[in-house]
Design a protein around this motif. Structure first.
Motif, PDB file in Angstrom:
ATOM      1  N   GLN A 164      46.670  58.456  49.710  1.00 53.56           N
ATOM      2  CA  GLN A 164      45.899  57.467  49.895  1.00 53.56           C
ATOM      3  C   GLN A 164      46.206  56.255  50.273  1.00 53.56           C
ATOM      4  OE1 GLN A 164      46.624  59.406  47.083  1.00 53.56           O
ATOM      5  NE2 GLN A 164      44.706  59.715  45.817  1.00 53.56           N
ATOM      6  N   PHE A 165      47.300  55.612  50.043  1.00 55.43           N
ATOM      7  CA  PHE A 165      47.895  54.437  50.115  1.00 55.43           C
ATOM      8  C   PHE A 165      49.352  54.207  50.661  1.00 55.43           C
ATOM      9  CE2 PHE A 165      44.432  53.966  46.822  1.00 55.43           C
ATOM     10  CZ  PHE A 165      43.764  53.024  47.529  1.00 55.43           C
ATOM     11  N   GLU A 172      50.590  54.723  53.914  1.00 52.80           N
ATOM     12  CA  GLU A 172      50.531  53.777  54.938  1.00 52.80           C
ATOM     13  C   GLU A 172      50.451  52.279  54.670  1.00 52.80           C
ATOM     14  OE1 GLU A 172      47.916  55.485  58.313  1.00 52.80           O
ATOM     15  OE2 GLU A 172      48.922  57.332  57.921  1.00 52.80           O
ATOM     16  N   HIS A 173      49.315  51.990  53.846  1.00 56.64           N
ATOM     17  CA  HIS A 173      49.022  50.534  53.502  1.00 56.64           C
ATOM     18  C   HIS A 173      50.119  50.151  52.737  1.00 56.64           C
ATOM     19  CE1 HIS A 173      46.425  47.568  51.786  1.00 56.64           C
ATOM     20  NE2 HIS A 173      47.393  47.648  50.713  1.00 56.64           N
ATOM     21  N   ASP A 175      48.111  45.788  45.062  1.00 61.82           N
ATOM     22  CA  ASP A 175      48.822  44.849  46.121  1.00 61.82           C
ATOM     23  C   ASP A 175      49.451  43.757  45.520  1.00 61.82           C
ATOM     24  OD1 ASP A 175      47.999  46.515  47.936  1.00 61.82           O
ATOM     25  OD2 ASP A 175      46.579  45.400  49.215  1.00 61.82           O
ATOM     26  N   ARG A 197      45.934  52.385  40.783  1.00 62.57           N
ATOM     27  CA  ARG A 197      45.400  52.089  42.131  1.00 62.57           C
ATOM     28  C   ARG A 197      44.231  53.134  42.460  1.00 62.57           C
ATOM     29  NH1 ARG A 197      48.290  49.342  46.742  1.00 62.57           N
ATOM     30  NH2 ARG A 197      46.527  48.713  47.457  1.00 62.57           N
ATOM     31  N   PRO A 203      40.961  53.521  49.658  1.00 64.64           N
ATOM     32  CA  PRO A 203      41.873  54.882  50.018  1.00 64.64           C
ATOM     33  C   PRO A 203      41.576  55.518  51.128  1.00 64.64           C
ATOM     34  CG  PRO A 203      40.216  55.310  48.280  1.00 64.64           C
ATOM     35  CD  PRO A 203      40.088  53.799  48.639  1.00 64.64           C
ATOM     36  N   LYS A 204      42.465  56.086  51.828  1.00 67.97           N
ATOM     37  CA  LYS A 204      42.411  56.767  53.173  1.00 67.97           C
ATOM     38  C   LYS A 204      41.969  58.274  52.225  1.00 67.97           C
ATOM     39  CE  LYS A 204      45.506  58.913  55.947  1.00 67.97           C
ATOM     40  NZ  LYS A 204      46.926  58.939  56.485  1.00 67.97           N
ATOM     41  N   ILE A 207      41.544  62.250  51.916  1.00 69.95           N
ATOM     42  CA  ILE A 207      42.581  63.163  51.672  1.00 69.95           C
ATOM     43  C   ILE A 207      42.275  64.196  52.978  1.00 69.95           C
ATOM     44  CG2 ILE A 207      43.293  64.930  50.417  1.00 69.95           C
ATOM     45  CD1 ILE A 207      43.684  62.373  49.175  1.00 69.95           C
TER      46      ILE A 207
END
Lengths: 98, 510
Positions: A39-40, A42-43, A71, B417, B481-482, B484
């Motif tokens: 989910q994170f 790349e971020h 962050d 997170r 969130p990206k 899935i």
């Protein structure tokens, strides 16, 4: 800034991030192992690159073990690692770091 | 074609199942299945020396369906012992139909890889097993069912059990078994009662044989073919693992406090009300807080339902609850109490939650407090897949109990997170249609269709947000969130309690 020696910051606790920062011959190499990789991932990569470039650091090797840090935590741990890495080269005034 | 919660179920995996069309079942008449019975002869003995010998007697062969119960939860030895013995015999292509699976069942991955197990239905998948299935180790999708849904499927013959291997804490030599006496007690055998009634052949495995007749009779001699005595069938301490944390976490206590506020300020908080609480820190704290309010207001509950924990027993002992209807015990104390307390009653999975009988206990519920891995802004709840899309949970009685008059979902706004309130849950287990109030540490959101609750809970000092506002606040903290990424392969199908398909789980991308 230039990364002189290897430094560590952070812990492996949940919601924290552990950063091992060291010198690199050429460019920025980042290796991320994160509990929220999908989910994170790349971020987090982009955030770390941004923090390094804000400090004008062009060569660094960063090993990251993240357990879901926010962050603000990532920024704080990165900055700590950076200042620890440049110590010896120049004296860091920890009291005045913003 | 999308179902009612806007999920696409591919035609090729749908089989004979209809798509989810709402919480109210449109089924009018059900034809129940019935087991084949091999009558026991006069003088015949049921005790068999070993698992290996019983497998021979059963004529267990390829392509059969075998079942287990999960009353020992993380302390279960039976499933692994039996599957290892079956694998050694070289039997293949089995369907396993346990009431649920836990972390201790990781060795099943090996039996899947070697073709011993090729089909599976369960309520829960966790640990290595959940991960392996999410990564596509099985060819056929796993069928995920709630406890009520499994009872329905067994009664309807959707699950046709050839052999049930049931671990029982005690039995006599003719098969009268219960979970409250013996070396390794688990309390209620409510899920196993379904298997005993509907399987063609029933094997009891025990480490305690008691004189005839062993009472109470949770599983009856009339349903039992064979008995095997083992050294140890499980570990009673393992029943409570992960369920009965006594929380000091301020966030969980804050959520519990708000849940208590919602309940006590609702119209349902009156003499004779009924409730169910789940497991986990916040739910247990709710039970404690609720007890205080009941005392202060001289309110007594008619019944408490579901998985039973120690705090619930305290309510019974203090006479704050009349009766506990007990389908499963979540700690050793609750299991012991079932054998001692007259007002703690063992009920079967069908009695508890089956939507296709003549009235389940969940239909009588006023208030239920349930947990969530994710909730979306349509109020849909996911308790099955993690934020990374991997199977790591259990449906349990979630969607069964969620049809209470007031269904409360308690969940932190974020976990580390990971936001808990999202725009689209990875997997819909309980449809938003049956969910009424979401409680987080910063405040609550009420389903807009419950105008009565919005009216009665407003101006009561409880912070109320829209679900969208809660989601925005969560994303402010964590970032977005990206989504899935998944492969095309369906690794699991989620049945709603009435047997309609509510969602699918796809293989995760590496």
């Amino acid at each position: 800034m230039e990364i002189i020696n290897q430094s560590t910051s952070g812990t492996l606790e949940s919601s924290d991030i552990q950063i091992i920062l060291g010198p690199n011959k050429q460019g920025i190499d980042i290796d991320i192992r994160s509990s929220v990789q999908k989910q994170f991932g790349e971020h987090i990569d982009m955030l770390i690159r941004k923090i390094l470039s804000d400090k004008m650091i062009e060569h660094a090797k960063v090993l990251v073990v993240d357990n879901g840090a926010l962050d603000c935590t990532i920024r704080a741990r990165m900055e700590t690692a950076i200042y620890r890495s440049i110590e010896g080269n120049q004296r860091v005034e920890w009291g005045v770091i913003k | 074609m999308m179902n009612k919660v806007k999920r696409e179920i591919p035609e090729e995996v749908r089989g004979n199942n209809k798509l989810f069309a709402g919480v109210n079942t449109d089924c009018k008449v059900v034809q129940r299945a019935a087991p084949k019975v091999r009558p026991i002869k006069l003088g015949e003995e049921k005790l068999v020396a070993s698992i290996e010998e019983v497998i021979n007697k059963l004529n267990l062969c390829d392509n059969m369906t075998i079942s287990f119960h999960h009353h020992f939860r993380e302390g279960d030895y039976i499933i692994n012992l039996v599957m290892d013995a079956i694998a050694k015999k070289g039997i293949k292509n089995l369907t396993i139909a346990p009431s649920s699976l836990t972390n201790v069942h990781a060795p099943l991955v090996h039996h899947i890889k070697t073709g011993v197990i090729t089909n599976m239905t369960t309520s829960g998948l966790r640990g290595e097993l959940g991960e392996a299935i999410s990564n596509g180790v099985m060819k056929e999708p796993v069928r995920l069912r709630s406890h009520g849904g499994r009872a329905r499927a067994i009664e309807a013959g959707d699950i046709k059990i050839d052999v049930a291997f049931l671990g029982v804490p005690s039995t006599d030599l003719y098969g009268n078994a219960n979970g409250v006496k013996g070396k390794t007690i688990c309390g209620s055998l409510g899920y196993a009662q379904m298997d005993a009634k509907y399987a063609d052949q029933v094997v009891l495995l025990t480490d305690t044989i008691l004189p005839y007749p062993n009472t109470p009779i949770s599983i009856a001699q009339t349903d039992v073919d064979y008995i095997v005595k083992l050294d140890k069938i499980g570990d009673s301490e393992g029943i409570g693992i992960g369920a009965t944390r006594f929380t000091t976490n301020p966030k969980e206590l804050q959520i519990a406090e708000l849940v208590k506020e919602v309940i006590t300020k609702s119209v349902y908080f009156k003499n004779g009300f009924s409730f169910q609480t789940g497991t986990g820190g916040a739910a247990l704290a709710v039970t404690r807080f609720l007890a205080e309010e009941m005392k202060n207001n001289s309110i007594k509950a008619s019944f408490a339902l579901g998985g039973i924990t120690k705090p619930m027993l305290t309510l019974l002992e203090e006479n704050l609850v009349d009766t506990i209807l007990d389908v499963q015990d979540f700690d050793k104390e609750a299991a012991i109490s079932l054998g001692q307390q007259e007002r703690q009653i063992e009920i079967s999975a069908s009695y508890y939650a089956d939507p296709h009988n003549k009235g389940a206990a969940v239909n009588q519920l006023d208030v239920v407090i349930l947990s969530a891995l994710e909730v979306d802004n349509q109020f849909n709840v996911n308790v099955m897949t993690g934020s990374d899309g991997v199977l790591r949970g259990a449906i349990g009685g979630h969607c069964d109990a969620a049809n209470a008059k007031m269904t409360i979902i308690s969940a932190p706004l974020v976990r580390g997170r990971i936001p808990t309130i999202v725009d689209r849950v990875n997997t819909v287990i309980t449809p938003g249609e049956s969910v009424d109030v979401i409680v987080t540490e910063i405040g609550i959101a009420i389903n807009p269709k419950r105008r009565d609750l919005i009216a009665s809970l407003s101006d009561q000092g409880i912070p109320i947000f829209t679900i969208d506002a809660l989601q925005e606040k969560a994303y402010e903290i964590t970032g977005t969130p990206k989504p899935i990424e998944y492969e095309d392969k369906v690794v699991a199908l989620v049945e709603y309690r009435d047997g309609t398909l509510i969602d699918k789980v796809l293989q995760v991308k590496q």
